[in-house]
Each structure stands twice: as structure tokens, then as C-alpha cells.
Design a protein around this motif. Structure first.
Motif, PDB file in Angstrom:
ATOM      1  N   THR A  66       0.854  -1.189   0.000  1.00 26.22           N
ATOM      2  CA  THR A  66       0.000   0.000   0.000  1.00 26.22           C
ATOM      3  C   THR A  66       0.888   1.237   0.000  1.00 26.22           C
ATOM      4  OG1 THR A  66      -1.667  -1.201   1.261  1.00 26.22           O
ATOM      5  CG2 THR A  66      -1.833   1.201   1.257  1.00 26.22           C
ATOM      6  N   ALA A  67       0.506   2.245  -0.762  1.00 24.83           N
ATOM      7  CA  ALA A  67       1.264   3.502  -0.803  1.00 24.83           C
ATOM      8  C   ALA A  67       1.496   3.997   0.618  1.00 24.83           C
ATOM      9  CB  ALA A  67       0.508   4.546  -1.624  1.00 24.83           C
ATOM     10  N   GLY A  68       2.724   4.465   0.869  1.00 24.12           N
ATOM     11  CA  GLY A  68       3.097   4.958   2.191  1.00 24.12           C
ATOM     12  C   GLY A  68       3.753   3.907   3.063  1.00 24.12           C
ATOM     13  N   GLN A  69       3.724   2.658   2.645  1.00 24.43           N
ATOM     14  CA  GLN A  69       4.282   1.559   3.442  1.00 24.43           C
ATOM     15  C   GLN A  69       5.699   1.211   2.965  1.00 24.43           C
ATOM     16  OE1 GLN A  69       2.555   0.207   6.121  1.00 24.43           O
ATOM     17  NE2 GLN A  69       1.283   1.976   5.630  1.00 24.43           N
ATOM     18  N   ARG A 134      10.692   3.041   1.160  1.00 27.58           N
ATOM     19  CA  ARG A 134       9.385   3.513   1.594  1.00 27.58           C
ATOM     20  C   ARG A 134       8.650   4.048   0.374  1.00 27.58           C
ATOM     21  NH1 ARG A 134       6.661   3.905   5.952  1.00 27.58           N
ATOM     22  NH2 ARG A 134       8.443   3.631   7.313  1.00 27.58           N
ATOM     23  N   PRO A 136       6.122   6.166  -1.596  1.00 35.45           N
ATOM     24  CA  PRO A 136       5.500   7.465  -1.308  1.00 35.45           C
ATOM     25  C   PRO A 136       3.984   7.341  -1.107  1.00 35.45           C
ATOM     26  CG  PRO A 136       6.968   7.634  -3.197  1.00 35.45           C
ATOM     27  CD  PRO A 136       6.845   6.174  -2.865  1.00 35.45           C
ATOM     28  N   GLU A 137       3.449   8.154  -0.221  1.00 33.95           N
ATOM     29  CA  GLU A 137       2.013   8.106   0.079  1.00 33.95           C
ATOM     30  C   GLU A 137       1.154   8.493  -1.118  1.00 33.95           C
ATOM     31  OE1 GLU A 137       0.547   9.481   3.736  1.00 33.95           O
ATOM     32  OE2 GLU A 137       2.322   8.841   4.850  1.00 33.95           O
ATOM     33  N   ASP A 138       1.721   9.284  -2.035  1.00 31.64           N
ATOM     34  CA  ASP A 138       0.938   9.718  -3.197  1.00 31.64           C
ATOM     35  C   ASP A 138       1.155   8.821  -4.433  1.00 31.64           C
ATOM     36  OD1 ASP A 138       3.553  10.457  -3.724  1.00 31.64           O
ATOM     37  OD2 ASP A 138       3.044  12.488  -4.386  1.00 31.64           O
ATOM     38  N   THR A 141      -1.763   3.606  -8.095  1.00 38.00           N
ATOM     39  CA  THR A 141      -1.921   2.160  -8.206  1.00 38.00           C
ATOM     40  C   THR A 141      -1.281   1.671  -9.503  1.00 38.00           C
ATOM     41  OG1 THR A 141      -3.966   2.202  -6.939  1.00 38.00           O
ATOM     42  CG2 THR A 141      -3.613   0.293  -8.362  1.00 38.00           C
ATOM     43  N   GLY A 169      -2.507   2.272  -4.567  1.00 36.68           N
ATOM     44  CA  GLY A 169      -2.585   3.685  -4.181  1.00 36.68           C
ATOM     45  C   GLY A 169      -3.687   3.919  -3.162  1.00 36.68           C
ATOM     46  N   ARG A 170      -3.588   5.044  -2.478  1.00 41.90           N
ATOM     47  CA  ARG A 170      -4.597   5.351  -1.441  1.00 41.90           C
ATOM     48  C   ARG A 170      -5.722   6.172  -2.022  1.00 41.90           C
ATOM     49  NH1 ARG A 170      -1.714   6.107   4.309  1.00 41.90           N
ATOM     50  NH2 ARG A 170      -0.543   4.214   4.199  1.00 41.90           N
TER      51      ARG A 170
END
Length: 170
Positions: A66-69, A134, A136-138, A141, A169-170
Motif C-alpha cells: 500500500t502507498a506509504g508503506q 518507503r 510514497p504516500e501519493d 496504483t 494507491g490510497r
């Protein structure tokens, strides 16, 4: 092929990295048609390359993230060459996401040195490099290429590999 004519063909052989080296091997070439068969035998001397690291395995955990992980990456590097490698650098990157991580290793002895037990404490012919990336949170997918690069022999030689991860992606 017509009788009385001479034909020449070039053959390219790919010698695997893990072939038993420092000894001779037989190359047998068979030529045949409906009526006869002719064999030629050649002796090949196979030597190790002086400097030859190999990426034996790459483990990505998890392969779907998952993004951010974070993603843990382990790279098993082995020395297939004739010389002990003192220092080498591993780089892991996902260019599309602009992320990169590096790790360093040292003292990879040769397989012959390890077999003869001519090594110092802690020396082996393979080593695992550990990385953490890591995501990135942005991140969007999709599937992303993970590039693995090992530089050795004072940067004169490089070995590369590619793997993939899926980012949700989130």
C-alpha cells in the motif's frame, strides 16, 4: 549442402557462470543428414572471469504494498569470479517513484577459497544485502519496476537485475 562446396558457419556458445572452471570440457558437434552423421570433438579450457559477481536471488516483502508503506528487499550476491571482492555497492531504485536505497558489502571470497577453507572469520562467497524502500504516500496504483544494481571492482564492473512490485494507491 552440395558436394564439392565448402560452407562456413559461426557458432556462438553461451557459457554459464556456474560451469566448473579451471578444467577442460568437451564440445561435441554433430552434423547429420538423412544418410550419414559426422561428429567433431573439441577440448575447451574454461577459466573463471577475474571479477564476476552474480545476483543470485532478490526477495521483495511484500510484493504487493500500500502507498506509504515500506518494502523490505534482500539481495543475495555471490562471487563467481577468480578474485576476492573487497568492496561492492548495492543500489535499489524505483525510478518511476523517485526512490532509492543503497547498501554496502565487503570480502566476498571465491568459491575455490571457500571450498579450500582459505578464508578469514566471517568471509563467505555470498552475502545478503538488506534494503528498505518507503513507497510514497501519493504513489498511484500499478506495477512498478524495481531495479537492482551491484557495482564492484572499484566501480569498473556492474551487474543488474529487475523485479516488480504492485502498489495499491490510497
Amino acid at each position: 549442402i552440395e558436394a564439392g562446396n565448402t560452407y562456413r558457419k559461426s557458432v556462438t556458445l553461451t557459457i554459464p557462470n556456474d560451469i566448473t572452471s579451471s578444467q577442460t570440457h568437451d564440445l561435441v558437434i554433430d552434423l547429420e543428414n538423412d544418410n550419414e552423421r559426422v561428429s567433431f570433438r573439441y577440448t575447451l579450457n574454461v577459466d573463471e572471469r577475474r571479477h564476476d559477481l552474480n545476483i543470485f536471488d532478490v526477495i521483495l516483502q511484500p510484493k504487493t504494498v500500500t502507498a506509504g508503506q515500506p518494502v523490505s528487499v534482500q539481495v543475495l550476491v555471490e562471487n563467481m569470479g577468480d578474485k576476492k571482492e573487497q568492496d561492492f555497492k548495492g543500489t535499489i531504485r524505483i525510478p518511476e517513484l523517485g526512490i532509492i536505497a543503497q547498501s554496502y558489502g565487503d570480502d566476498l571470497v571465491t568459491g575455490a577459497q571457500e571450498a579450500a577453507e582459505r578464508l578469514d572469520e566471517g568471509e563467505e562467497d555470498s552475502r545478503v544485502l538488506d534494503f528498505v524502500l518507503r513507497i510514497p504516500e501519493d504513489a498511484k496504483t500499478g506495477n512498478y519496476n524495481v531495479e537492482i544494481i551491484i557495482e564492484y571492482n572499484r566501480g569498473y564492473d556492474v551487474v543488474k537485475s529487475t523485479d516488480q512490485i504492485f502498489v495499491q494507491g490510497r
